[in-house]
Design a protein around this motif. Sequence first.
Motif, mmCIF file in Angstrom:
data_model
loop_
_atom_site.group_PDB
_atom_site.id
_atom_site.type_symbol
_atom_site.label_atom_id
_atom_site.label_comp_id
_atom_site.label_asym_id
_atom_site.label_seq_id
_atom_site.Cartn_x
_atom_site.Cartn_y
_atom_site.Cartn_z
ATOM 1 N N LEU A 47 -54.026 -37.226 30.675
ATOM 2 C CA LEU A 47 -53.688 -36.565 31.939
ATOM 3 C C LEU A 47 -54.118 -37.391 33.153
ATOM 4 O O LEU A 47 -53.293 -37.749 33.998
ATOM 5 N N ALA A 48 -55.407 -37.709 33.223
ATOM 6 C CA ALA A 48 -55.893 -38.412 34.418
ATOM 7 C C ALA A 48 -55.396 -39.868 34.489
ATOM 8 O O ALA A 48 -54.961 -40.306 35.560
ATOM 9 N N ALA A 78 -61.861 -32.063 38.548
ATOM 10 C CA ALA A 78 -62.434 -32.812 39.669
ATOM 11 C C ALA A 78 -63.150 -34.064 39.170
ATOM 12 O O ALA A 78 -62.993 -35.152 39.726
ATOM 13 N N ALA A 79 -63.904 -33.935 38.069
ATOM 14 C CA ALA A 79 -64.659 -35.084 37.549
ATOM 15 C C ALA A 79 -63.722 -36.176 37.049
ATOM 16 O O ALA A 79 -64.094 -37.340 37.003
ATOM 17 N N LEU A 80 -62.499 -35.805 36.677
ATOM 18 C CA LEU A 80 -61.513 -36.807 36.249
ATOM 19 C C LEU A 80 -60.722 -37.349 37.435
ATOM 20 O O LEU A 80 -59.709 -38.015 37.257
ATOM 21 N N ALA A 81 -61.185 -37.024 38.643
ATOM 22 C CA ALA A 81 -60.595 -37.530 39.880
ATOM 23 C C ALA A 81 -59.239 -36.911 40.198
ATOM 24 O O ALA A 81 -58.483 -37.430 41.009
ATOM 25 N N LEU A 82 -58.906 -35.796 39.565
ATOM 26 C CA LEU A 82 -57.696 -35.083 39.957
ATOM 27 C C LEU A 82 -57.926 -34.424 41.317
ATOM 28 O O LEU A 82 -59.033 -33.970 41.599
ATOM 29 N N SER A 83 -56.871 -34.389 42.140
ATOM 30 C CA SER A 83 -56.994 -33.700 43.422
ATOM 31 C C SER A 83 -56.992 -32.200 43.156
ATOM 32 O O SER A 83 -56.571 -31.765 42.079
ATOM 33 N N TYR A 117 -51.783 -28.811 37.002
ATOM 34 C CA TYR A 117 -51.782 -29.212 35.588
ATOM 35 C C TYR A 117 -52.742 -28.396 34.723
ATOM 36 O O TYR A 117 -52.589 -28.345 33.520
ATOM 37 N N LYS A 169 -51.822 -43.458 37.519
ATOM 38 C CA LYS A 169 -50.405 -43.832 37.390
ATOM 39 C C LYS A 169 -50.229 -45.011 36.426
ATOM 40 O O LYS A 169 -49.471 -45.942 36.714
ATOM 41 N N LYS A 228 -51.692 -39.340 35.652
ATOM 42 C CA LYS A 228 -51.425 -38.660 36.923
ATOM 43 C C LYS A 228 -52.260 -39.196 38.073
ATOM 44 O O LYS A 228 -51.827 -39.154 39.220
ATOM 45 N N VAL A 229 -53.468 -39.639 37.797
ATOM 46 C CA VAL A 229 -54.312 -40.144 38.876
ATOM 47 C C VAL A 229 -54.152 -41.645 39.007
ATOM 48 O O VAL A 229 -53.915 -42.171 40.089
ATOM 49 N N ALA A 237 -61.684 -39.501 45.317
ATOM 50 C CA ALA A 237 -60.908 -39.632 44.081
ATOM 51 C C ALA A 237 -61.066 -41.039 43.511
ATOM 52 O O ALA A 237 -61.219 -41.218 42.308
ATOM 53 N N GLN A 270 -53.607 -31.179 42.040
ATOM 54 C CA GLN A 270 -53.308 -31.568 40.653
ATOM 55 C C GLN A 270 -54.057 -30.688 39.665
ATOM 56 O O GLN A 270 -53.533 -30.336 38.607
ATOM 57 N N GLN A 303 -63.003 -41.962 39.870
ATOM 58 C CA GLN A 303 -62.377 -42.672 38.755
ATOM 59 C C GLN A 303 -63.349 -43.634 38.097
ATOM 60 O O GLN A 303 -63.204 -43.977 36.939
ATOM 61 N N MET A 363 -60.591 -43.645 31.512
ATOM 62 C CA MET A 363 -60.429 -43.915 32.939
ATOM 63 C C MET A 363 -61.072 -45.243 33.342
ATOM 64 O O MET A 363 -61.101 -45.587 34.521
#
Lengths: 224, 249
Positions: free
Chosen positions: B104-105, A127-132, A139, B111, B108-109, B77, A135, B81, B157
């Motif tokens: 990963l982020a 969550a802190a890495l902004a993944l939904s 992942y 892009k 995937k977040v 989201a 996701q 970031q 990020m």
Amino acid sequence: MPDLGLDVLFKGKNMLRLLGGLWVAVRISLISVALSIPLGILLGIVMTWKNPVTKTVTRIYLEFIRIMPQLVLLFIVFFSSTRTFGWDISGELASVIVFTAWGTAEMGDLVRGALISIPKHQYESGAALALSPFQTYFYIIIPQTVRRLIPLSINLVTRMIKTTSLILMIGVVEVLKVAQQIIEANRMSSPNAAFGIYLVVLIMYFMICWPISMLARYLEKKWR
Amino acid sequence: MAEVLLKVKDLVKQFDGGTVLDGISFDVRRGEVIVVVGSSGCGKSTLLRCINALEPIQGGSVELGGEPVVYGSKNLARMRQQIGMVFQSYDLFPHMNVIDNILLAPLKVQKRNKSEARAEAMELLKRVGLEDKAESYPRQLSGGQKQRVAIVRALCMHPVLLLFDEVTAALDPEMVREVLDVMLDLAGQGRTMIIVTHEMQFARAIADRVLFIDNGKIVEDSDPDTFFESPKSDRAKQFLNIFNFERSK
Ligand SMILES: Nc1ncnc2c1ncn2[C@@H]1O[C@H](COP(=O)(O)OP(=O)(O)OP(=O)(O)O)[C@@H](O)[C@H]1O
Ligand SMILES: [Mg+2]
């Protein structure tokens, strides 16, 4: 060298019959496992719910299946269902039902354990890495759960294959039953065959279960 | 003075047990390093978690660059970031190697382009002395190395604000320094950071401002020399005394 009566093995189609019996045992296990995995995953997810009703019901189911000897379950399903409901189910179907019920319970408990063993900060880091949330599950949580589950569920397969030796009691002709038939048929000509044939059956179980166990151990090490 | 980046206003956070944060207000300007101190359980972690909306809040607001950060909102989201966070517990993903953890982020977040992001990740790893660990798994790293990777993962990020929650608290003493040095380096680059720490000397060295929290409120908000030399409140004096030892013989 003492006479183990191994020559009986090579009479007629005896070896082939034994292998056929082994296949019956493996087939029942594989079908049961294939059914147990999706059902067990569902059960495991339900078991992590906080709802007291689902908690109690799933708990009772798990305890019941675990406490009852598999043989008793086989008898209940095979004989009682015929008597009580007039259903005419085959021994093989009864076996699949019992093994699936058992496998689902065991899988469910494994899935529950794997899910609750993922620390909360794994979700939060995602969550802190902004993944939904999706996701994060896809992942982070699911790959870790699956890695914990696969070795454990492989062990479940070997336990099932071993337990299939019980199903001869409800008339399924699996490897042990075939062995008995062969020994019985050759009782006069080679009285020592019992030892040799059972030895071969033992080796057969070993040849099936050992590689599976090794695979489980390898995956466990690799993904630890 | 630089413009205000983060604005926390009248923040109230309650758990079932009671009120943990009881009207917290402060501003952070771009480039400022804020250190938050207070006794255990006073709500420092909770404050950081509310800033990037890992927790719902019961009152007040958090704004980053003029935009609200709201638990469960649609823009969350995008806001997250811009906020990098490193926790006390080693929070790398154990099934991924270092470079995959970091990428990963961004991939995937955000892009981002893979080779460009990878090049940047390698550059950052080099900066923290871990360029040879890109293919290692977290279990093969020491605690200090894991925390440096976690910092790189947050930096990749491109956050405008960094939150550090006792990132050295779980480390062996000889690994604390390597992680603190990375943070000092970040401060030197002019990054905006909010740091929770029990390392008082480090706090004094890195802070532009120290916030002391007690009973759910900010009791002191001062420059580090003032806070450590002449705290105004009795609670802060008591708190600082914990770190002083008299000779016993
Ligand atoms: N999820 C939760 N549910 C209920 N109470 C909580 C929860 N998280 C934190 N608390 C309570 O909130 C208070 C503040 O906790 P917090 O972790 O923010 O303190 P802290 O200042 O970070 O302490 P420490 O220095 O020990 O890390 C504590 O009393 C804690 O018990
Ligand atoms: Mg804390």
